[in-house]
Design an enzyme around this catalytic site. Structure first.
Site, PDB file in Angstrom:
ATOM      1  N   LYS A  96       4.662  -4.004  -3.833  1.00  0.00           N
ATOM      2  CA  LYS A  96       4.487  -5.460  -3.894  1.00  0.00           C
ATOM      3  C   LYS A  96       3.260  -5.843  -4.724  1.00  0.00           C
ATOM      4  CE  LYS A  96       1.725  -6.346   0.258  1.00  0.00           C
ATOM      5  NZ  LYS A  96       1.616  -7.170   1.477  1.00  0.00           N
ATOM      6  N   ASP A  97       2.333  -4.891  -4.931  1.00  0.00           N
ATOM      7  CA  ASP A  97       1.133  -5.160  -5.733  1.00  0.00           C
ATOM      8  C   ASP A  97       1.332  -4.870  -7.211  1.00  0.00           C
ATOM      9  OD1 ASP A  97      -0.255  -5.874  -3.453  1.00  0.00           O
ATOM     10  OD2 ASP A  97      -1.200  -3.911  -3.202  1.00  0.00           O
ATOM     11  N   ARG A 130       2.829 -17.157  -0.640  1.00  0.00           N
ATOM     12  CA  ARG A 130       4.209 -17.003  -0.152  1.00  0.00           C
ATOM     13  C   ARG A 130       4.277 -17.254   1.350  1.00  0.00           C
ATOM     14  NH1 ARG A 130       6.188 -12.955   2.738  1.00  0.00           N
ATOM     15  NH2 ARG A 130       4.347 -11.684   2.321  1.00  0.00           N
ATOM     16  N   ARG A 131       3.357 -16.637   2.082  1.00  0.00           N
ATOM     17  CA  ARG A 131       3.351 -16.832   3.536  1.00  0.00           C
ATOM     18  C   ARG A 131       2.988 -18.265   3.896  1.00  0.00           C
ATOM     19  NH1 ARG A 131       0.304 -11.112   4.092  1.00  0.00           N
ATOM     20  NH2 ARG A 131       2.129  -9.771   4.448  1.00  0.00           N
ATOM     21  N   ARG A 151      -9.151 -12.616   2.957  1.00  0.00           N
ATOM     22  CA  ARG A 151      -8.923 -11.370   2.248  1.00  0.00           C
ATOM     23  C   ARG A 151      -9.626 -10.259   2.997  1.00  0.00           C
ATOM     24  NH1 ARG A 151     -10.175 -10.342  -3.626  1.00  0.00           N
ATOM     25  NH2 ARG A 151      -9.303  -8.358  -2.948  1.00  0.00           N
ATOM     26  N   ARG A 157      -9.037  -7.964   8.789  1.00  0.00           N
ATOM     27  CA  ARG A 157      -8.181  -9.096   9.168  1.00  0.00           C
ATOM     28  C   ARG A 157      -7.909  -9.120  10.670  1.00  0.00           C
ATOM     29  NH1 ARG A 157      -4.128 -10.283   4.143  1.00  0.00           N
ATOM     30  NH2 ARG A 157      -5.494  -9.546   2.499  1.00  0.00           N
ATOM     31  N   CYS A 202       2.544 -12.210  -9.171  1.00  0.00           N
ATOM     32  CA  CYS A 202       2.715 -11.619  -7.851  1.00  0.00           C
ATOM     33  C   CYS A 202       2.127 -12.468  -6.733  1.00  0.00           C
ATOM     34  CB  CYS A 202       2.101 -10.221  -7.816  1.00  0.00           C
ATOM     35  SG  CYS A 202       2.929  -9.049  -8.904  1.00  0.00           S
TER      36      CYS A 202
END
Length: 294
Positions: A76-77, A124-125, A142, A148, A235
Site C-alpha cells: 500500500k506504500d 481515505r479513512r 503519524r 498510535r 497514495c
C-alpha cells in the site's frame, strides 16, 4: 547471499524477517540491511512531504545502486508508477487486508459517543468515517504502531484506526477492539500485501523469489493498484479498493470494490468483476466508472 533491504521500524523489520525466513527455508542465505527513509525521519503529514512514496525511495535507490538485492515493501506504500530497472519479483500470500479499531475500554465504532476523538493520518479513512455519519471528531496522527496505540492508552484519543495486517505481523491482534467490515471501510489498494522488489535484470534473484509469489494475491492487488493509477490519485488520496478471486459461473473471476471520497464530503462506491487473467482491465474499468459519476 541475498542482501535484503528494510526500513528500521518494528513492522518493517518484522515483514522483512518473514521474507528472509521464507527464502532461508528455500536454501538461500539472506542478510538484512537496514535503510533509513525520509518517511522515517520527517514527521510532517505525508501529503506535505510527498505521500507514502517517501517510505520507499531510499530502498529503491539502494536497489538501483546494487547496495541491496531485494527490498520488502508494504504494497500500500508503493507508488503505482513503475521504475525503470525494478520489478516486483514476488507478491506473497496476503494478510487480512481489513482496517481495525483500537479503542479505549474495548469499544467498537458504533459504541463511540458523538464527538469521540479518533486518530488517523489517512484521508481515505477520514472520508469513509465521515460518510458513516457517526459524529466522530477526527484528528491527524503519524507514528509507528506502538506510538498510535499508546495515544489511546494515554487518553490522547478515544480510538485509532490501523491496518489489521500490521498488528498481525507484530503479534498484537489482542489489542483490536473491532475489525471493520469493508462495507464500512474499504482498505487502501494493496493493503495487507507485501511487495518484494528487485532489479529487473537480476535473473538469479528473480528465480529465488518465484516460489514466494501468490498468483491470487498478485491478481487482486494488480486490480486495486490499477484502479488507483487510473484515477491518477497519489497514495494519500481518499481511494479505497479491495479485490478478491471468487468462484464465478465459468470458473474463477475477480471481484473488485472501489470507494472514492468526494469533494465536499461523501464517498462514491462501485464494484465490478472480470477476468483473473487481466486484473488491470478490471481496475481500469471500475476507475472509469467512478470517474463517470463525478
Amino acid at each position: 547471499m541475498i542482501k535484503l533491504g528494510t526500513r528500521r521500524s518494528a513492522l518493517a523489520t518484522a515483514q522483512a524477517a518473514l521474507v528472509a525466513d521464507a527464502l532461508r527455508n528455500l536454501g538461500h542465505e539472506v542478510d538484512l540491511v537496514p535503510i533509513v527513509t525520509t518517511g522515517d525521519v520527517n514527521r510532517a503529514p505525508l501529503e506535505q512531504i510527498g505521500g507514502t512514496g517517501v517510505f520507499v525511495s531510499a530502498l529503491r535507490d539502494a536497489l538501483l545502486a546494487g547496495e541491496i538485492d531485494i527490498a520488502v515493501h508494504s504494497l500500500k506504500d508503493l507508488p503505482t508508477a513503475p521504475v525503470d530497472g525494478l520489478t516486483l519479483g514476488a507478491i506473497p500470500v496476503r494478510e487480512d487486508p481489513r482496517d481495525v479499531l483500537v479503542a479505549r475500554d474495548g469499544l467498537t465504532l458504533g459504541e463511540l459517543q458523538t464527538g469521540a476523538l479518533v486518530g488517523t493520518g489517512s484521508p481515505r479513512r477520514v472520508a469513509q468515517l465521515e460518510a458513516l455519519g457517526l459524529g466522530l471528531e477526527l484528528t491527524g496522527i503519524r507514528g509507528n504502531v506502538d506510538t498510535r496505540i499508546a495515544m489511546v492508552a494515554d487518553g490522547k484519543v478515544d480510538a485509532v484506526v490501523l491496518a489489521r495486517a500490521g498488528l498481525a505481523r507484530l503479534g498484537r491482534l489482542a489489542e483490536i477492539t473491532e475489525t471493520l467490515d469493508p462495507i464500512q471501510m474499504l482498505p487502501a489498494p494493496g493493503q495487507g500485501a507485501l511487495g518484494i522488489e528487485c532489479r529487473s535484470d537480476d535473473t538469479a534473484v528473480l528465480a529465488a523469489l518465484a516460489p514466494l509469489d501468490d498468483p491470487g494475491t498478485r491478481a487482486a492487488v494488480t486490480a486495486e493498484r490499477q484502479l488507483l493509477a487510473t484515477l491518477e490519485a497519489g497514495c494519500t488520496a481518499p481511494v479505497g479498493a479491495l479485490a478478491e478471486v471468487v468462484d464465478g459461473e465459468d470458473g474463477p473471476e475477480l471481484w473488485l470494490r472501489g470507494a472514492l471520497g468526494e469533494d465536499g464530503g461523501g464517498v462514491r462506491r462501485l464494484s465490478a468483476n472480470g477476468s483473473v487473467d487481466d486484473p488491470a482491465a478490471v481496475g481500469r474499468a471500475l476507475a472509469n466508472e467512478l470517474l463517470e459519476q463525478t
